[in-house]
Design an enzyme around this catalytic site. Structure first.
Site, short mmCIF file in Angstrom:
data_model
loop_
_atom_site.label_atom_id
_atom_site.label_comp_id
_atom_site.label_asym_id
_atom_site.label_seq_id
_atom_site.Cartn_x
_atom_site.Cartn_y
_atom_site.Cartn_z
N GLY A 279 0.80 -1.22 0.00
CA GLY A 279 0.00 0.00 0.00
C GLY A 279 0.83 1.27 0.00
O GLY A 279 2.06 1.23 0.08
N ARG B 286 4.10 5.73 2.00
CA ARG B 286 4.65 7.09 2.11
C ARG B 286 4.15 7.95 0.96
O ARG B 286 4.81 8.88 0.53
CB ARG B 286 6.16 7.06 2.13
CG ARG B 286 6.72 6.45 0.88
CD ARG B 286 8.18 6.45 0.79
NE ARG B 286 8.51 5.32 -0.07
CZ ARG B 286 9.71 5.06 -0.50
NH1 ARG B 286 10.70 5.80 -0.13
NH2 ARG B 286 9.92 4.02 -1.28
N GLY C 227 6.86 6.84 6.72
CA GLY C 227 6.07 7.58 5.74
C GLY C 227 6.76 8.82 5.19
O GLY C 227 6.16 9.60 4.47
N ARG D 27 -1.30 0.20 -9.65
CA ARG D 27 -0.21 -0.73 -9.96
C ARG D 27 -0.76 -2.15 -10.13
O ARG D 27 -1.89 -2.43 -9.72
CB ARG D 27 0.78 -0.76 -8.78
CG ARG D 27 1.33 0.60 -8.44
CD ARG D 27 1.25 0.87 -6.95
NE ARG D 27 1.54 2.29 -6.67
CZ ARG D 27 2.75 2.78 -6.58
NH1 ARG D 27 3.78 1.98 -6.66
NH2 ARG D 27 2.94 4.06 -6.37
N ASP E 101 4.41 -4.26 -7.24
CA ASP E 101 3.80 -3.04 -6.70
C ASP E 101 4.42 -1.79 -7.32
O ASP E 101 3.95 -0.69 -7.08
CB ASP E 101 3.93 -2.99 -5.17
CG ASP E 101 5.38 -3.12 -4.72
OD1 ASP E 101 5.99 -4.16 -5.02
OD2 ASP E 101 5.89 -2.19 -4.06
N ASN E 102 5.47 -1.98 -8.11
CA ASN E 102 6.10 -0.84 -8.77
C ASN E 102 5.87 -0.87 -10.29
O ASN E 102 6.61 -0.26 -11.05
CB ASN E 102 7.60 -0.81 -8.47
CG ASN E 102 7.88 -0.48 -7.01
OD1 ASN E 102 7.03 0.10 -6.33
ND2 ASN E 102 9.05 -0.85 -6.53
N ASP F 13 7.77 4.95 -9.39
CA ASP F 13 8.54 4.69 -8.17
C ASP F 13 10.04 4.69 -8.42
O ASP F 13 10.69 3.65 -8.53
CB ASP F 13 8.10 3.36 -7.52
CG ASP F 13 6.86 3.55 -6.68
OD1 ASP F 13 6.23 4.62 -6.79
OD2 ASP F 13 6.50 2.65 -5.92
P1 AMP Z 1 9.19 0.52 -2.62
O1 AMP Z 1 10.16 -0.60 -2.61
O2 AMP Z 1 9.82 1.87 -2.45
O3 AMP Z 1 8.28 0.48 -3.79
O4 AMP Z 1 8.28 0.34 -1.32
C1 AMP Z 1 7.65 -0.84 -0.99
C2 AMP Z 1 6.60 -0.60 0.06
O5 AMP Z 1 7.19 -0.02 1.23
C3 AMP Z 1 5.49 0.34 -0.36
O6 AMP Z 1 4.30 -0.11 0.21
C4 AMP Z 1 5.91 1.64 0.25
O7 AMP Z 1 4.82 2.49 0.48
C5 AMP Z 1 6.55 1.20 1.55
N1 AMP Z 1 7.55 2.15 2.03
C6 AMP Z 1 8.78 2.39 1.53
N2 AMP Z 1 9.41 3.36 2.22
C7 AMP Z 1 8.57 3.75 3.19
C8 AMP Z 1 8.63 4.72 4.24
N3 AMP Z 1 9.68 5.49 4.42
N4 AMP Z 1 7.55 4.83 5.05
C9 AMP Z 1 6.46 4.05 4.88
N5 AMP Z 1 6.35 3.13 3.93
C10 AMP Z 1 7.38 2.98 3.09
MG MG Z 2 6.80 1.24 -4.54
#
Ligand code: AMP
Ligand code: MG
Length: 525
Positions: A102, A105, A138, A202, A272-273, A282
């Site tokens: 989800g 952030r 976040g 996504r 998810d990306n 992303d």
């Molecule tokens: P990502 O690998 O950046 O696509 O992130 C994977 C998941 O981790 C997604 O659900 C993001 O929203 C969550 N996420 C990554 N960094 C943070 C953060 N600093 N705070 C909260 N959720 C995060």
């Molecule tokens: Mg992501």
């Protein structure tokens, strides 16, 4: 302020909401999103904005420079008509099902329908925790926000399908990050990017409902997506779902071919990306190829398996599309037609790749009989010494092909592409020149002007070189934002020779070879 903006929040209006309105981490069932407000910040300050994006959104420059703009796009103020929410999605991370992820952030502010009638979602990244933040905060730091802001705008100007960025705002607060997860946390400036896209949906948005056997919401979300973003496919039906899946496969193939053209490595192609619109989304531990190396991955988290290496991106996209097919299976309930669609993906990619390669070499069309070997031999040569991909292709257009002799040196224009002097051996020179002779033969029937013109609009002169982004970040962390704006300016015209900006087209300097941020990134943001 921002009163020219008209919001039409279709996502929140039409799809099921999480009834819980408190902001705490949780599993959210039976809903596509949770309403959540950005967390106010201490001193929002606009660092940079994209004037094209502001214009497209109908935000006048006078509004952009107002404090109110920084307040809204730093997360301190909600403009009239906004309805902020975080989306629920799941995903496969590095090949493993990770269940609910989800918008942890990211907070969507609302949907704009601009003067041309285009729907554009505004989304803050780094504006505080949401129900999907899991164990994280976040927030985002300046380093990652600069990377996302500059790269998404650069990709747009390169003609690569991508989400966009409107603004980058410093929050005036510090955020603690352990950049390489190695027990060395430090404080970094917090910041928020406002991203813009017709949709941020996504593959994982669909996967989550199928994994929970919530086929009712699955169907609502699929129908919504088709009606909103694929209206040309007509009313939802099994056939429409298949046509939709086929279009996603084609768009994804097209996007990856563009990545291969410009030397972009996404770094975290988790499901998810993957955007349902076939947009690059992303921007995390991505990187730009310097020396042409299909095995290169910028992501230290991926260093072991190199799942997301440059030359593997198309196969990963295919794998991800298979996962999407499984997610929509319950709406179709027949394996074969889905398989047929996804099995055609390699053909779509190959067609896109051939057109792309023809463009890189300035060929009117790609002819397998001659060009398969021409290209694969070139790829071998490019890997036999560290060769800057961007410079090589860009300069190839202007090499005087009639003057190539097999025992001569490598043409001066191409020498600029080599990283290691010692690797420029007589053997390399003769292989390069031999190849150039074959290339000269191949293009002898093409008009030279048309060839150069095609190559110059296919092979950029300026890309967001890893070390350039890092230099801009280093300066920004010391309070000097000028290089961010300068890079944005150069990257607005990546195919133009910009005389005053030559230094931004140069090879990566040696000091950056092993510097964190330049050659190694992690998912930490
Ligand atoms: P990502 O690998 O950046 O696509 O992130 C994977 C998941 O981790 C997604 O659900 C993001 O929203 C969550 N996420 C990554 N960094 C943070 C953060 N600093 N705070 C909260 N959720 C995060
Ligand atoms: Mg992501």
């Amino acid at each position: 302020m921002l009163d020219t903006l008209e919001f039409d929040n279709r996502f929140t209006r039409e799809l099921p909401a999480d009834p819980e309105s408190e902001n705490f981490r949780r599993q959210v069932m039976g809903a596509c999103y949770s309403r959540v407000l950005p967390t106010p910040v201490a001193r929002p300050e606009l660092v940079v904005h994209s004037r094209e994006m502001a214009e497209e959104l109908g935000i006048p420059e006078s509004d952009v420079s107002s404090q109110a703009f920084a307040e809204v796009f730093g997360g301190n103020r909600i403009a009239d008509g906004m309805d902020p929410f975080a989306m629920c999605y799941g995903g496969h991370q590095f090949g493993n099902w990770a269940a609910q992820l989800g918008d942890g952030r990211a907070i969507n502010l609302g949907e704009i329908v601009n003067a041309e009638g285009h729907r554009l979602v505004l989304q803050l990244k780094g504006a505080g925790p949401t129900p999907y933040s899991r164990t994280a905060d976040g927030l985002a730091v300046l380093r990652s926000s600069v990377r996302e802001f500059l790269c998404s705008e650069a990709m747009h100007h390169l003609g690569v399908p991508t989400t966009r960025a409107l603004s980058l705002v410093l929050t005036g607060e510090q955020v603690v990050r352990d950049m390489f997860y190695d027990g060395n946390p430090k404080e970094e400036p917090g910041s928020v990017v406002c991203r813009v896209s017709p949709s941020f949906i996504r593959f994982g948005n669909f996967q989550i409902f199928t994994s929970r056997e919530d086929f009712d919401v699955l169907r609502q979300l699929v129908d919504y997506t088709i009606e909103t973003d694929f209206p040309h496919l007509g009313a939802p039906s099994k056939d429409t779902y298949l046509a939709w899946y086929d279009e996603i496969c084609r768009r994804t193939a097209d996007m990856i071919a563009h990545w291969m053209r410009v030397g972009f490595v996404h770094g975290v192609m988790n499901t998810d990306n993957m955007s349902i619109l076939g947009l690059t989304i992303d921007y995390g531990p991505y990187g730009w190829l310097e020396n042409f190396d299909p095995d290169w991955t910028p992501n230290t988290t991926d260093a072991g398996g190199k799942r997301y290496r440059f030359g593997h991106q198309s196969q990963i996209a295919h794998w991800n599309l298979v996962q999407l097919g499984q997610a929509i299976y319950p709406l179709i309930e027949e394996v074969e037609p889905l398989q047929e669609v996804v099995n055609a993906y390699p053909r779509h990619f190959e067609a896109a790749w051939q057109t792309m390669m023809a463009g890189k070499l300035g060929l009117g069309s790609y002819v397998r009989k001659t060009d398969d070997e021409l290209v694969s031999d070139l790829h071998t040569i490019l890997q036999s010494a560290e060769t800057d991909m961007t410079i090589f292709y860009r300069n190839l257009a202007r090499v005087e092909l009639s003057e190539i002799t097999c025992d001569g040196p490598i043409p001066e224009l191409l020498r600029e592409a080599y990283y290691v002097e010692d690797q420029i051996t007589p053997d390399l020179a003769s292989r390069v020149n031999l190849w150039l002779r074959r290339y000269a033969d191949r293009v002898s029937s093409e008009g030279n002007e048309a060839r150069v013109e095609l190559m110059h609009r296919t092979n950029p002169k300026y890309v967001l070189r890893n070390y350039l982004a890092q230099l801009a970040i280093d300066k920004a962390e010391e309070g000097d934002h000028t290089m961010i704006s300068e890079l944005l300016e150069v990257l607005r015209r990546p195919y133009d020779d910009q005389a005053a900006m030559e230094s931004y087209a140069e090879r990566r300097p040696d000091w950056a070879r092993h510097r964190p941020g330049c050659s190694m990134l992690s998912c930490s943001s």
